[in-house]
Design an enzyme around this catalytic site. Structure first.
Site, PDB file in Angstrom:
ATOM      1  N   ASP A 147       0.798  -1.409  -0.124  1.00 33.30           N
ATOM      2  CA  ASP A 147       0.101  -0.208   0.123  1.00 33.30           C
ATOM      3  C   ASP A 147       0.981   1.317  -0.565  1.00 33.30           C
ATOM      4  OD1 ASP A 147      -1.739   2.642   0.803  1.00 33.30           O
ATOM      5  OD2 ASP A 147      -3.137   0.097   1.555  1.00 33.30           O
ATOM      6  N   GLU A 170      -1.516  -8.136   2.302  1.00 30.21           N
ATOM      7  CA  GLU A 170      -1.095  -6.876   2.010  1.00 30.21           C
ATOM      8  C   GLU A 170      -0.119  -6.142   2.974  1.00 30.21           C
ATOM      9  OE1 GLU A 170      -3.135  -1.969   2.264  1.00 30.21           O
ATOM     10  OE2 GLU A 170      -4.077  -3.703   3.379  1.00 30.21           O
ATOM     11  N   ASP A 203      -0.946   0.212  -4.599  1.00 33.08           N
ATOM     12  CA  ASP A 203      -2.186   0.658  -4.858  1.00 33.08           C
ATOM     13  C   ASP A 203      -2.352   2.012  -6.242  1.00 33.08           C
ATOM     14  OD1 ASP A 203      -1.711   1.110  -2.922  1.00 33.08           O
ATOM     15  OD2 ASP A 203      -3.216   1.512  -1.663  1.00 33.08           O
ATOM     16  N   HIS A 204      -1.670   2.777  -5.175  1.00 29.65           N
ATOM     17  CA  HIS A 204      -1.112   4.063  -6.034  1.00 29.65           C
ATOM     18  C   HIS A 204       0.407   4.314  -4.982  1.00 29.65           C
ATOM     19  CE1 HIS A 204      -1.251   4.993  -1.537  1.00 29.65           C
ATOM     20  NE2 HIS A 204      -2.548   4.499  -1.000  1.00 29.65           N
ATOM     21  N   THR A 263      -8.003  -1.945   1.210  1.00 27.47           N
ATOM     22  CA  THR A 263      -7.366  -3.125   0.438  1.00 27.47           C
ATOM     23  C   THR A 263      -8.033  -4.546   0.806  1.00 27.47           C
ATOM     24  OG1 THR A 263      -5.261  -1.698  -0.060  1.00 27.47           O
ATOM     25  CG2 THR A 263      -5.171  -3.840  -0.351  1.00 27.47           C
ATOM     26  N   ASP A 282      -9.854  -2.773   6.792  1.00 25.43           N
ATOM     27  CA  ASP A 282      -9.268  -1.120   5.561  1.00 25.43           C
ATOM     28  C   ASP A 282      -9.674  -1.589   4.729  1.00 25.43           C
ATOM     29  OD1 ASP A 282      -7.525   1.128   5.446  1.00 25.43           O
ATOM     30  OD2 ASP A 282      -6.532   0.334   6.046  1.00 25.43           O
ATOM     31  N   HIS A 315       1.722   8.560   5.053  1.00 20.07           N
ATOM     32  CA  HIS A 315       1.191   9.729   5.259  1.00 20.07           C
ATOM     33  C   HIS A 315       1.664  10.478   6.910  1.00 20.07           C
ATOM     34  CE1 HIS A 315      -2.051   9.211   2.715  1.00 20.07           C
ATOM     35  NE2 HIS A 315      -2.836   8.419   3.446  1.00 20.07           N
ATOM     36  N   HIS A 369      -1.189  11.113  -1.436  1.00 22.75           N
ATOM     37  CA  HIS A 369      -0.888  10.052  -2.554  1.00 22.75           C
ATOM     38  C   HIS A 369      -0.268  11.293  -3.846  1.00 22.75           C
ATOM     39  CE1 HIS A 369      -4.428   7.065  -1.298  1.00 22.75           C
ATOM     40  NE2 HIS A 369      -3.187   7.766   0.335  1.00 22.75           N
ATOM     41  N   ASP A 424       1.967   2.556   3.379  1.00 20.39           N
ATOM     42  CA  ASP A 424       1.051   4.283   3.143  1.00 20.39           C
ATOM     43  C   ASP A 424       0.911   5.453   4.471  1.00 20.39           C
ATOM     44  OD1 ASP A 424      -1.211   5.170   1.714  1.00 20.39           O
ATOM     45  OD2 ASP A 424      -2.032   4.764   3.028  1.00 20.39           O
ATOM     46  N   LYS A 425       0.786   4.366   5.554  1.00 21.29           N
ATOM     47  CA  LYS A 425       0.221   5.064   7.008  1.00 21.29           C
ATOM     48  C   LYS A 425       1.888   5.732   7.193  1.00 21.29           C
ATOM     49  CE  LYS A 425      -2.899   1.599   7.674  1.00 21.29           C
ATOM     50  NZ  LYS A 425      -4.268   2.084   6.951  1.00 21.29           N
ATOM     51  N   SER A 476      -7.216   4.367  -1.775  1.00 22.07           N
ATOM     52  CA  SER A 476      -6.941   2.736  -1.458  1.00 22.07           C
ATOM     53  C   SER A 476      -8.062   2.050  -2.186  1.00 22.07           C
ATOM     54  CB  SER A 476      -6.201   2.611  -0.586  1.00 22.07           C
ATOM     55  OG  SER A 476      -5.155   3.143   0.350  1.00 22.07           O
ATOM     56  N   ARG A 530     -15.697   3.851   3.090  1.00 26.44           N
ATOM     57  CA  ARG A 530     -14.612   2.926   2.904  1.00 26.44           C
ATOM     58  C   ARG A 530     -14.579   2.563   4.648  1.00 26.44           C
ATOM     59  NH1 ARG A 530      -9.084   4.883   1.641  1.00 26.44           N
ATOM     60  NH2 ARG A 530      -8.093   3.698   3.076  1.00 26.44           N
TER      61      ARG A 530
END
Length: 668
Positions: free
Chosen positions: A73, A345, A392-393, A180, A178, A354, A435, A350-351, A127, A191
């Site tokens: 992610d 995953e 994913d991104h 994904t 979450d 961020h 992102h 990602d987290k 995501s 989501r």
């Protein structure tokens, strides 16, 4: 080591991806760094010789028996590069991610949901939209979980694979709710609809509003064979509607036959996972702790003394690492000729991106890389497994040359012994980094993996996997030939069962008993379909007459009706199959019930009505007379398996309670 020797070794590493040289796919050691000859001519080359034949040897046509999809992610090219630089050196190689031979790039844009731009590209996705794209093959809007831009649910790879008889698994280091992991198991407009307590977030999707329920409730209903991750807190919430109203979701899962595990010991003790006893493993209330302790970037931080990443003391034990969860999932899923689909995953790349946390994101890439290595080792040994690794991104981190004057940055000392500066420039201190809309690497190995090469779109992943597994995507059609069997006659007020088989396209049925006396039908509840079969218990009306039990596939809408005579003095009912598929209104192929009370026929998959017996279209004939014996045996087997399941579940719960810590008991 001479430059020639080093170049030959580089060529061998590249060639290792070929089937003929698979033994060379050995993980590089953790202390690896850029070779000393890197400054010489050709010293940095990774593939100095002609690798055409190696690549040709790597292309293997499908089909594949198994597919393992691994998602990092937020793992863009910058996140991969920084992890490689830090742990293996600029000239090194990630043992898993970099070992896959076939690589491409894919686009990740989402779509606008409404307004003047409805259906047009939204260049920076989230995501939820990106996960929905590879899970369903359908582009959608940010925030959507496997619904299209009009909110219509789209079948997922996991659902389709399960309907085709494949075993399925869903693993994440995030909360299972979450985006994904959720995209394979749920269909909601937002989501954030995690559990029954997410009243505002769920809106019309909530069970008490007539929707499919929260993500957690749908995870239970989707019934993957193996589901492992975080997010236990949402499963402690209580259902607000439906037949499990007032029960926690953990209790509901246990009622529905799940093996619930909450720690490494429980996971290690598992010997099997299937549709009669699927696994729900939740090892944290929220997301998993990261591998490395945080190193939050600051303005001017890259000018400070470079740091070295340190282990996070809160990290789970290694037997709950992403690699361990992947290996355990493969062990549980790789049990027969039917094959499996597994999604894994690495969530917190990602987290931590961020949070502008360089060490955090690097550690999570390394965790995913170890899981990729485990999947690749299995695929090489198996010879019939496709592995795809992608993201994913893209995300915001960048490897920079000098300290940016106004953005957040960090300096790290890599295994090369030099300094790497990482900057985050899409949010101020304390904010959430954004992102980005860049295309992403997608890499593959095994039968069918050649389809990842070149520039593709994220939705192509869906078709690459579905085609490799040769999945029949007509789920209604997989239930169209279903049959139902029940007793010919029963005594008033006596219990009896009705069974159906061939419901491959359905995960649940709704059951209704019509007493035939003008009273309101009795709701017999929602019942899980296990390997295409289902058994429903009912109680006959108090008065003699005719009763009808109707089973309606929740996913296909197919209705099957069994007509039962309620007769005073009935002793041992002689069961007869009375399959019926209620046709669409006005169906010209409908035929009336025959004089014996049997409603023959099966739907073509388009019927969606529930209700009692009436007319039906063409399909399988009813069983009568001596032909009833196979149906009777099927019904008896299903009843017996149900009794075994109940006993097994009780034993499992007793064992879990006996071995669990005292504070886990009430949650089970």
């Amino acid at each position: 080591m001479t430059p020639t020797t080093r170049r030959r070794r580089a060529a061998l590493i590249t060639g290792a991806v070929a089937i003929s040289a698979s033994l060379a796919l050995v993980p590089t050691v953790a202390s690896a760094a850029t070779p000393a000859e890197v400054a010489e001519n050709g010293g940095a080359a990774r593939s100095i010789d002609d690798s055409t034949q190696v690549l040709l040897d790597s292309v293997k046509g499908g089909p594949a028996k198994n597919v393992i999809l691994l998602i990092g992610d937020g793992m863009g090219d910058s996140e991969i590069t920084s992890a490689r630089n830090y742990a293996y050196g600029a000239g090194g190689q990630l043992p898993g991610i970099d070992a896959l031979p076939l690589t491409g790039q894919y686009t990740t844009y989402s779509l606008y949901r409404d307004g003047a731009n409805k259906g047009k590209p939204d260049y920076v996705p989230d995501s939820a939209a990106t996960g929905s794209a590879w899970a369903t093959g359908t582009k959608t809007y940010d925030n959507a979980i496997s619904v299209d831009i009009d909110g219509v649910p789209q079948d997922t790879l996991l659902e389709i694979a399960k309907a085709n008889g494949k075993k399925t698994g869903n693993v994440s280091t995030a909360e299972l709710q979450d985006a994904t992991p959720a995209v394979q198991a749920a269909h909601v407009a937002a989501r954030s609809c995690y559990g029954p307590d997410s009243v505002t977030q769920c809106g019309a999707d909530a069970l008490d509003q007539g929707g499919l329920g929260s993500i957690s409730e749908q995870i239970i209903g989707t019934r993957a064979d193996v589901t492992l991750g975080g997010g236990a807190a949402s499963f402690t919430q209580t259902a607000r509607a439906g037949q499990w109203q007032g029960e926690t979701l953990f209790d509901q899962a246990a009622d529905r036959g799940y093996q619930i595990v909450r720690d490494a010991a429980g996971l290690g003790a598992l010997a099997a996972a299937d549709q009669t006893a699927p696994v729900l493993g939740t090892f944290t209330d929220g997301n998993f702790p990261t591998r490395f302790a945080a190193t939050t970037a600051t303005v001017g931080g890259a000018d400070l003394a470079p740091q070295t990443c340190t282990p996070n003391p809160q990290r789970l034990s290694t037997d709950l690492s992403l690699r361990s969860l992947t290996e355990k999932s493969i062990d549980l899923l790789d049990t027969g000729d039917e094959g499996f689909f597994l999604q894994v995953e690495g969530a917190s790349i990602d987290k931590r991106d961020h949070s502008a946390d360089a060490c955090g994101q690097i550690g999570e890439v390394l965790d995913l890389d170890e899981a990729v290595r485990a999947a690749l080792d299995f695929a090489i040994a198996d010879g019939d497994t496709m592995v795809i690794v992608t993201a994913d991104h893209a995300h915001t981190s960048q490897i920079v040359d000098s300290t940016p004057p106004a953005t957040l940055s960090t300096a790290l000392t890599t295994v090369d012994g030099t300094t790497m500066k990482i900057a985050y420039g899409t949010a101020a201190a304390g904010g959430s980094q954004q992102h980005t809309g860049s295309q992403l690497r997608v890499a593959g190995y095994g039968p069918g993996a050649g389809n990842v090469v070149g520039l593709i779109d994220q939705t192509d992943n869906f078709f690459t996997i579905a085609n490799a597994l040769e999945l029949d995507r007509d789920l209604d059609g997989l239930s169209a030939d279903a049959t139902i069997s029940g007793p010919t006659e029963v005594a008033p007020d006596s219990g009896f069962t009705v069974s159906a088989a061939g419901l491959g396209g359905d995960r649940q049925v709704r059951a209704v008993l019509d007493a035939g006396d003008g009273s309101d039908p009795v709701d017999l509840g929602l019942v899980d379909v296990v390997d295409g079969t289902v058994t429903v218990s009912a109680t006959a009306p108090a008065e003699a007459g005719t009763a009808t039990v109707t089973l309606t596939g929740v996913q296909s809408g197919l209705s099957l009706s069994a007509v039962v005579a309620v007769v005073d003095g009935a002793v041992v009912p002689a069961p007869t199959a009375t399959p019926s598929a209620t046709p669409a209104p006005g169906d010209p192929s409908a035929t009336p019930t025959d004089p014996a009370g049997v409603v023959p026929g099966a739907d073509d998959g388009s019927a969606g009505g529930a209700g009692g017996a009436g007319t039906a279209g063409s399909g399988p004939l009813a069983f009568t007379g001596s032909e009833a014996l196979p149906a009777l045996l099927l019904a008896l087997m299903l009843v017996a398996s149900g009794a075994v399941l109940v006993a097994r579940r009780r034993r499992q719960q007793q064992q879990q309670l006996a071995s669990a810590n005292g504070d886990l008991g009430p949650q089970l």
